[in-house]
Design a protein around this motif. Structure first.
Motif, PDB file in Angstrom:
ATOM      1  N   TYR A  14      -6.073  36.957 -15.607  1.00  0.00           N
ATOM      2  CA  TYR A  14      -5.158  35.810 -15.584  1.00  0.00           C
ATOM      3  C   TYR A  14      -5.829  34.592 -16.214  1.00  0.00           C
ATOM      4  O   TYR A  14      -5.257  33.948 -17.103  1.00  0.00           O
ATOM      5  N   TRP A  15      -7.037  34.262 -15.750  1.00  0.00           N
ATOM      6  CA  TRP A  15      -7.718  33.069 -16.266  1.00  0.00           C
ATOM      7  C   TRP A  15      -8.188  33.263 -17.697  1.00  0.00           C
ATOM      8  O   TRP A  15      -8.181  32.325 -18.495  1.00  0.00           O
ATOM      9  N   PHE A  16      -8.564  34.485 -18.071  1.00  0.00           N
ATOM     10  CA  PHE A  16      -8.907  34.764 -19.462  1.00  0.00           C
ATOM     11  C   PHE A  16      -7.686  34.522 -20.347  1.00  0.00           C
ATOM     12  O   PHE A  16      -7.795  33.929 -21.428  1.00  0.00           O
ATOM     13  N   GLY A  17      -6.525  34.942 -19.879  1.00  0.00           N
ATOM     14  CA  GLY A  17      -5.286  34.711 -20.629  1.00  0.00           C
ATOM     15  C   GLY A  17      -4.995  33.233 -20.784  1.00  0.00           C
ATOM     16  O   GLY A  17      -4.593  32.783 -21.864  1.00  0.00           O
ATOM     17  N   LYS A  18      -5.182  32.461 -19.720  1.00  0.00           N
ATOM     18  CA  LYS A  18      -4.956  31.013 -19.789  1.00  0.00           C
ATOM     19  C   LYS A  18      -5.884  30.372 -20.821  1.00  0.00           C
ATOM     20  O   LYS A  18      -5.457  29.527 -21.611  1.00  0.00           O
ATOM     21  N   LEU A  19      -7.157  30.747 -20.786  1.00  0.00           N
ATOM     22  CA  LEU A  19      -8.102  30.198 -21.770  1.00  0.00           C
ATOM     23  C   LEU A  19      -7.739  30.634 -23.190  1.00  0.00           C
ATOM     24  O   LEU A  19      -7.854  29.857 -24.139  1.00  0.00           O
ATOM     25  N   SER A  20      -7.285  31.867 -23.330  1.00  0.00           N
ATOM     26  CA  SER A  20      -6.939  32.392 -24.656  1.00  0.00           C
ATOM     27  C   SER A  20      -5.718  31.710 -25.261  1.00  0.00           C
ATOM     28  O   SER A  20      -5.549  31.711 -26.480  1.00  0.00           O
ATOM     29  N   GLU A  21      -4.876  31.121 -24.426  1.00  0.00           N
ATOM     30  CA  GLU A  21      -3.686  30.426 -24.918  1.00  0.00           C
ATOM     31  C   GLU A  21      -4.023  29.088 -25.573  1.00  0.00           C
ATOM     32  O   GLU A  21      -3.196  28.526 -26.299  1.00  0.00           O
ATOM     33  N   ILE A  22      -5.213  28.572 -25.332  1.00  0.00           N
ATOM     34  CA  ILE A  22      -5.590  27.253 -25.835  1.00  0.00           C
ATOM     35  C   ILE A  22      -6.085  27.386 -27.272  1.00  0.00           C
ATOM     36  O   ILE A  22      -7.067  28.082 -27.528  1.00  0.00           O
ATOM     37  N   PRO A  23      -5.390  26.735 -28.221  1.00  0.00           N
ATOM     38  CA  PRO A  23      -5.829  26.799 -29.618  1.00  0.00           C
ATOM     39  C   PRO A  23      -7.215  26.169 -29.772  1.00  0.00           C
ATOM     40  O   PRO A  23      -7.500  25.117 -29.203  1.00  0.00           O
ATOM     41  N   ARG A  24      -8.078  26.857 -30.504  1.00  0.00           N
ATOM     42  CA  ARG A  24      -9.419  26.331 -30.734  1.00  0.00           C
ATOM     43  C   ARG A  24     -10.005  27.034 -31.945  1.00  0.00           C
ATOM     44  O   ARG A  24      -9.596  28.094 -32.344  1.00  0.00           O
ATOM     45  N   GLY A  25     -10.980  26.410 -32.483  1.00  0.00           N
ATOM     46  CA  GLY A  25     -11.709  26.976 -33.609  1.00  0.00           C
ATOM     47  C   GLY A  25     -13.127  26.473 -33.540  1.00  0.00           C
ATOM     48  O   GLY A  25     -13.510  25.755 -32.616  1.00  0.00           O
ATOM     49  N   ALA A  31      -9.785  20.772 -26.250  1.00  0.00           N
ATOM     50  CA  ALA A  31      -8.708  21.266 -25.384  1.00  0.00           C
ATOM     51  C   ALA A  31      -9.260  22.189 -24.292  1.00  0.00           C
ATOM     52  O   ALA A  31      -8.836  22.106 -23.137  1.00  0.00           O
ATOM     53  N   VAL A  32     -10.192  23.061 -24.647  1.00  0.00           N
ATOM     54  CA  VAL A  32     -10.802  23.949 -23.654  1.00  0.00           C
ATOM     55  C   VAL A  32     -11.604  23.129 -22.655  1.00  0.00           C
ATOM     56  O   VAL A  32     -11.550  23.366 -21.446  1.00  0.00           O
ATOM     57  N   SER A  33     -12.326  22.156 -23.144  1.00  0.00           N
ATOM     58  CA  SER A  33     -13.118  21.290 -22.280  1.00  0.00           C
ATOM     59  C   SER A  33     -12.229  20.575 -21.269  1.00  0.00           C
ATOM     60  O   SER A  33     -12.534  20.544 -20.068  1.00  0.00           O
ATOM     61  N   GLU A  34     -11.124  20.022 -21.727  1.00  0.00           N
ATOM     62  CA  GLU A  34     -10.201  19.329 -20.831  1.00  0.00           C
ATOM     63  C   GLU A  34      -9.594  20.284 -19.802  1.00  0.00           C
ATOM     64  O   GLU A  34      -9.410  19.929 -18.643  1.00  0.00           O
ATOM     65  N   PHE A  35      -9.268  21.499 -20.234  1.00  0.00           N
ATOM     66  CA  PHE A  35      -8.737  22.503 -19.314  1.00  0.00           C
ATOM     67  C   PHE A  35      -9.737  22.782 -18.195  1.00  0.00           C
ATOM     68  O   PHE A  35      -9.370  22.841 -17.015  1.00  0.00           O
ATOM     69  N   LEU A  36     -11.002  22.950 -18.558  1.00  0.00           N
ATOM     70  CA  LEU A  36     -12.025  23.259 -17.564  1.00  0.00           C
ATOM     71  C   LEU A  36     -12.294  22.088 -16.624  1.00  0.00           C
ATOM     72  O   LEU A  36     -12.489  22.279 -15.419  1.00  0.00           O
ATOM     73  N   VAL A  37     -12.277  20.867 -17.160  1.00  0.00           N
ATOM     74  CA  VAL A  37     -12.455  19.683 -16.311  1.00  0.00           C
ATOM     75  C   VAL A  37     -11.303  19.587 -15.313  1.00  0.00           C
ATOM     76  O   VAL A  37     -11.518  19.338 -14.118  1.00  0.00           O
ATOM     77  N   GLN A  38     -10.086  19.803 -15.787  1.00  0.00           N
ATOM     78  CA  GLN A  38      -8.920  19.747 -14.894  1.00  0.00           C
ATOM     79  C   GLN A  38      -8.988  20.855 -13.842  1.00  0.00           C
ATOM     80  O   GLN A  38      -8.718  20.625 -12.664  1.00  0.00           O
TER      81      GLN A  38
END
Length: 52
Positions: A14-25, A31-38
């Motif tokens: 579930y959490w891998f899927g949530k992280l995978s949905e965040i666009p990044r390169g 965006a990933v950083s903000e997700f993890l802080v939240q």
């Protein structure tokens, strides 16, 4: 018992899927950083975000 012993595969995926949905390169980690802080803040976990 530590936290990882209580994890179920469905939780991990579930959490891998949530992280995978965040666009990044390469170098585009804001965006990933903000997700993890939240994520940490919502669970009253200590979080420290550095400049990297």
């Amino acid at each position: 018992m530590n936290m990882t012993e209580e994890l179920k595969p469905v939780d991990v995926f579930y959490w891998f899927g949530k992280l995978s949905e965040i666009p990044r390169g390469s170098g585009n980690t804001e965006a990933v950083s903000e997700f993890l802080v939240q994520f940490a803040s919502e669970r009253s976990l200590d979080v420290l975000k550095d400049d990297y």
